[in-house]
Each structure stands twice: as C-alpha cells, then as structure tokens.
Design a protein around this motif. Sequence first.
Motif, PDB file in Angstrom:
ATOM      1  N   THR A 138       0.858  -1.187   0.000  1.00 54.94           N
ATOM      2  CA  THR A 138       0.000   0.000   0.000  1.00 54.94           C
ATOM      3  C   THR A 138       0.897   1.241   0.000  1.00 54.94           C
ATOM      4  OG1 THR A 138      -0.067   0.133   2.409  1.00 54.94           O
ATOM      5  CG2 THR A 138      -1.726  -1.265   1.333  1.00 54.94           C
ATOM      6  N   PRO A 139       0.363   2.401  -0.338  1.00 56.52           N
ATOM      7  CA  PRO A 139       1.181   3.625  -0.289  1.00 56.52           C
ATOM      8  C   PRO A 139       1.829   3.840   1.080  1.00 56.52           C
ATOM      9  CG  PRO A 139      -0.847   4.058  -1.471  1.00 56.52           C
ATOM     10  CD  PRO A 139      -0.972   2.668  -0.916  1.00 56.52           C
ATOM     11  N   ASP A 140       1.100   3.532   2.149  1.00 58.66           N
ATOM     12  CA  ASP A 140       1.659   3.688   3.493  1.00 58.66           C
ATOM     13  C   ASP A 140       2.820   2.728   3.717  1.00 58.66           C
ATOM     14  OD1 ASP A 140       1.529   4.797   6.259  1.00 58.66           O
ATOM     15  OD2 ASP A 140       0.998   2.724   6.770  1.00 58.66           O
ATOM     16  N   GLN A 141       2.676   1.495   3.235  1.00 54.21           N
ATOM     17  CA  GLN A 141       3.752   0.516   3.376  1.00 54.21           C
ATOM     18  C   GLN A 141       4.956   0.908   2.527  1.00 54.21           C
ATOM     19  OE1 GLN A 141       1.460  -2.953   2.286  1.00 54.21           O
ATOM     20  NE2 GLN A 141       1.223  -3.607   4.415  1.00 54.21           N
ATOM     21  N   MET A 142       4.718   1.442   1.344  1.00 53.79           N
ATOM     22  CA  MET A 142       5.820   1.904   0.490  1.00 53.79           C
ATOM     23  C   MET A 142       6.614   3.003   1.181  1.00 53.79           C
ATOM     24  SD  MET A 142       3.929   2.003  -3.261  1.00 53.79           S
ATOM     25  CE  MET A 142       5.332   2.823  -4.016  1.00 53.79           C
ATOM     26  N   GLU A 143       5.897   3.879   1.860  1.00 57.34           N
ATOM     27  CA  GLU A 143       6.564   4.952   2.593  1.00 57.34           C
ATOM     28  C   GLU A 143       7.419   4.398   3.723  1.00 57.34           C
ATOM     29  OE1 GLU A 143       5.392   9.003   5.130  1.00 57.34           O
ATOM     30  OE2 GLU A 143       3.871   7.965   3.930  1.00 57.34           O
ATOM     31  N   LYS A 144       6.911   3.377   4.416  1.00 58.05           N
ATOM     32  CA  LYS A 144       7.663   2.776   5.519  1.00 58.05           C
ATOM     33  C   LYS A 144       8.912   2.058   5.012  1.00 58.05           C
ATOM     34  CE  LYS A 144       3.800   2.276   8.718  1.00 58.05           C
ATOM     35  NZ  LYS A 144       2.937   1.328   9.497  1.00 58.05           N
ATOM     36  N   VAL A 145       8.800   1.417   3.857  1.00 61.95           N
ATOM     37  CA  VAL A 145       9.981   0.771   3.272  1.00 61.95           C
ATOM     38  C   VAL A 145      11.029   1.821   2.922  1.00 61.95           C
ATOM     39  CG1 VAL A 145      10.846  -0.556   1.308  1.00 61.95           C
ATOM     40  CG2 VAL A 145       8.720  -1.237   2.420  1.00 61.95           C
ATOM     41  N   GLY A 146      10.587   2.942   2.357  1.00 63.47           N
ATOM     42  CA  GLY A 146      11.527   4.025   2.050  1.00 63.47           C
ATOM     43  C   GLY A 146      12.218   4.541   3.295  1.00 63.47           C
ATOM     44  N   GLU A 147      11.466   4.674   4.389  1.00 62.60           N
ATOM     45  CA  GLU A 147      12.055   5.107   5.656  1.00 62.60           C
ATOM     46  C   GLU A 147      13.041   4.074   6.190  1.00 62.60           C
ATOM     47  OE1 GLU A 147       8.739   5.796   8.152  1.00 62.60           O
ATOM     48  OE2 GLU A 147       8.131   7.676   7.192  1.00 62.60           O
ATOM     49  N   SER A 148      12.724   2.801   5.959  1.00 60.78           N
ATOM     50  CA  SER A 148      13.622   1.736   6.418  1.00 60.78           C
ATOM     51  C   SER A 148      14.968   1.809   5.710  1.00 60.78           C
ATOM     52  CB  SER A 148      12.976   0.359   6.179  1.00 60.78           C
ATOM     53  OG  SER A 148      11.803   0.219   6.939  1.00 60.78           O
ATOM     54  N   TRP A 149      14.950   2.087   4.418  1.00 58.92           N
ATOM     55  CA  TRP A 149      16.211   2.247   3.692  1.00 58.92           C
ATOM     56  C   TRP A 149      17.022   3.419   4.243  1.00 58.92           C
ATOM     57  CZ3 TRP A 149      18.549  -1.094   0.718  1.00 58.92           C
ATOM     58  CH2 TRP A 149      17.826  -2.042   0.001  1.00 58.92           C
ATOM     59  N   LYS A 150      16.328   4.518   4.553  1.00 62.31           N
ATOM     60  CA  LYS A 150      17.020   5.690   5.077  1.00 62.31           C
ATOM     61  C   LYS A 150      17.621   5.407   6.460  1.00 62.31           C
ATOM     62  CE  LYS A 150      14.070   8.988   2.595  1.00 62.31           C
ATOM     63  NZ  LYS A 150      13.046  10.061   2.726  1.00 62.31           N
ATOM     64  N   ARG A 151      16.878   4.701   7.313  1.00 59.39           N
ATOM     65  CA  ARG A 151      17.363   4.378   8.661  1.00 59.39           C
ATOM     66  C   ARG A 151      18.317   3.196   8.657  1.00 59.39           C
ATOM     67  NH1 ARG A 151      11.974   3.829   9.919  1.00 59.39           N
ATOM     68  NH2 ARG A 151      12.488   1.700  10.567  1.00 59.39           N
ATOM     69  N   ASN A 152      18.344   2.486   7.525  1.00 58.67           N
ATOM     70  CA  ASN A 152      19.114   1.244   7.420  1.00 58.67           C
ATOM     71  C   ASN A 152      18.659   0.228   8.481  1.00 58.67           C
ATOM     72  OD1 ASN A 152      20.986  -0.538   6.326  1.00 58.67           O
ATOM     73  ND2 ASN A 152      22.651   0.163   7.660  1.00 58.67           N
ATOM     74  N   GLU A 153      17.340   0.086   8.598  1.00 53.10           N
ATOM     75  CA  GLU A 153      16.766  -0.891   9.532  1.00 53.10           C
ATOM     76  C   GLU A 153      15.362  -1.269   9.074  1.00 53.10           C
ATOM     77  OE1 GLU A 153      17.226  -0.169  13.783  1.00 53.10           O
ATOM     78  OE2 GLU A 153      15.138  -0.795  14.075  1.00 53.10           O
ATOM     79  N   ILE A 154      15.116  -2.546   8.964  1.00 50.96           N
ATOM     80  CA  ILE A 154      13.804  -3.034   8.568  1.00 50.96           C
ATOM     81  C   ILE A 154      13.472  -4.288   9.384  1.00 50.96           C
ATOM     82  CG2 ILE A 154      14.616  -4.551   6.698  1.00 50.96           C
ATOM     83  CD1 ILE A 154      12.149  -3.556   5.075  1.00 50.96           C
ATOM     84  N   GLY A 155      12.191  -4.494   9.648  1.00 48.83           N
ATOM     85  CA  GLY A 155      11.802  -5.615  10.514  1.00 48.83           C
ATOM     86  C   GLY A 155      10.722  -6.495   9.905  1.00 48.83           C
ATOM     87  N   PHE A 156      10.720  -7.757  10.325  1.00 47.71           N
ATOM     88  CA  PHE A 156       9.732  -8.747   9.898  1.00 47.71           C
ATOM     89  C   PHE A 156       9.180  -9.457  11.140  1.00 47.71           C
ATOM     90  CE2 PHE A 156      12.610  -8.082   6.427  1.00 47.71           C
ATOM     91  CZ  PHE A 156      11.837  -8.158   5.281  1.00 47.71           C
ATOM     92  N   ASP A 157       7.907  -9.795  11.082  1.00 52.32           N
ATOM     93  CA  ASP A 157       7.297 -10.555  12.173  1.00 52.32           C
ATOM     94  C   ASP A 157       7.520 -12.046  11.944  1.00 52.32           C
ATOM     95  OD1 ASP A 157       6.013  -8.463  13.759  1.00 52.32           O
ATOM     96  OD2 ASP A 157       4.767  -8.136  11.985  1.00 52.32           O
ATOM     97  N   PHE A 158       7.973 -12.702  12.997  1.00 49.34           N
ATOM     98  CA  PHE A 158       8.237 -14.149  12.924  1.00 49.34           C
ATOM     99  C   PHE A 158       7.570 -14.813  14.128  1.00 49.34           C
ATOM    100  CE2 PHE A 158      10.949 -17.978  13.383  1.00 49.34           C
ATOM    101  CZ  PHE A 158      10.807 -18.492  12.096  1.00 49.34           C
ATOM    102  N   LYS A 159       6.554 -15.619  13.855  1.00 49.73           N
ATOM    103  CA  LYS A 159       5.798 -16.274  14.930  1.00 49.73           C
ATOM    104  C   LYS A 159       5.796 -17.783  14.704  1.00 49.73           C
ATOM    105  CE  LYS A 159       2.711 -12.301  15.505  1.00 49.73           C
ATOM    106  NZ  LYS A 159       1.298 -11.823  15.556  1.00 49.73           N
TER     107      LYS A 159
END
Length: 203
Positions: A138-159
Amino acid sequence: MVAFKRKPVMGSGGHTNPLVWLAAIICTIFAIAVIVTGIMMFIGYIMIHPRVPTISVTNAHLDLLRNDYAGLLQTQLSIVVTAYNGNAKAHAKFSKMTFSLSFQGQGIAVLVADSFDVPKNSSNVLRYVVQSSSIPLTPDQMEKVGESWKRNEIGFDFKGAGRTRWKVGPFGSVKYSCHLNCYLKFRPLNGSYIPSKCSSKSK
C-alpha cells in the motif's frame, strides 16, 4: 416420605457375594497403581530437574530486499532456528513445529518441520531459506519501506509454535507447548541481522 435403604448383595448363608469382594479388590489395586505411578513420576521429575526445551532464532540474514515504484516488494531471508534441550538426563521430542513470516501484516511464508528428537543436553538446528513472490504494498507501506532504507533498519514478524515432550521416569512424560513471537530486524544495506532475544515461552 418413605426412605429406602439398599442392602449389600448377599450370597447364600447371609455372606457378601464373592463378586462384590472381587470388585472391591480390583478397585483397590487400581487405586494403588495410580498412586504409585504418580509417586514414581514425581520422583523422576525431581531427579531429572527438568528444564523446559526451547526454540530460538539464533541467526538470520536478509539476502534480498528489492522494491520498485509500482509498489512491489521482493525479499529473501535465511533464518536459523535452534531447538535446545537442556535436560541432562532425558531426551526431548519436538513436534508440530510451524512458523510464519510476515511484513507489515502481509504473509510471506509458512515454515514447517517434521518431528525430531534432541538428545540429552543438546540442540538441533533448523535452517530455512524463505523467498517471497512480489508483495504488493500500500502507499503507506511503500513509505515505511523508504524510511527503512534511510534508517538502514527493517523488521519482519516471525511467529511460531510447537510441542515438546520428554520422559520422566519409566511411567510417564512431561509435555509443553512452545510459542515464539519475535520481530526480526535487519540492516537492508548489507543484509546483516540485528541480534535480539527471540526465544519461546512455554505453556
């Protein structure tokens, strides 16, 4: 009001029927067997001093992270799950192991493992390589991915969840359910895993 009292079944000569005595003896033997089994299991439990077997994410790597202007995300992760049995006197059996990996609420993959045994005071390693198809964002998720690249940190849920069992003495076993709920974080620029505590809780 008339009250009725049931008399014991009597045989000839006014004596209690032998079948009644036999039933009483069988019930007594059964009760004693249950008590002895419980005592033996308790003694075995105390002697083993059991530690609840656990499952943990011990390593991971973000092999691929690619997103485009169309809002599609592709990713590949390598995840190492370790099943650990800290009991020095009992083997442990792990079964019905299932894990799910997701990003921003969107499922990526479901991982499973066949039943396996872990020797006394030992561990077993499960290695998964998870490659996703293109995930629409979604556009909101795309924005969060862009922020993750800038912060050099991204997360995934693992259950995940599974069952563990190990013997206590010669008569019984102890069973637990393991539940894993983690947030795996990575450095997207080089794919490195940011270590965090990710171990199961038992019920």
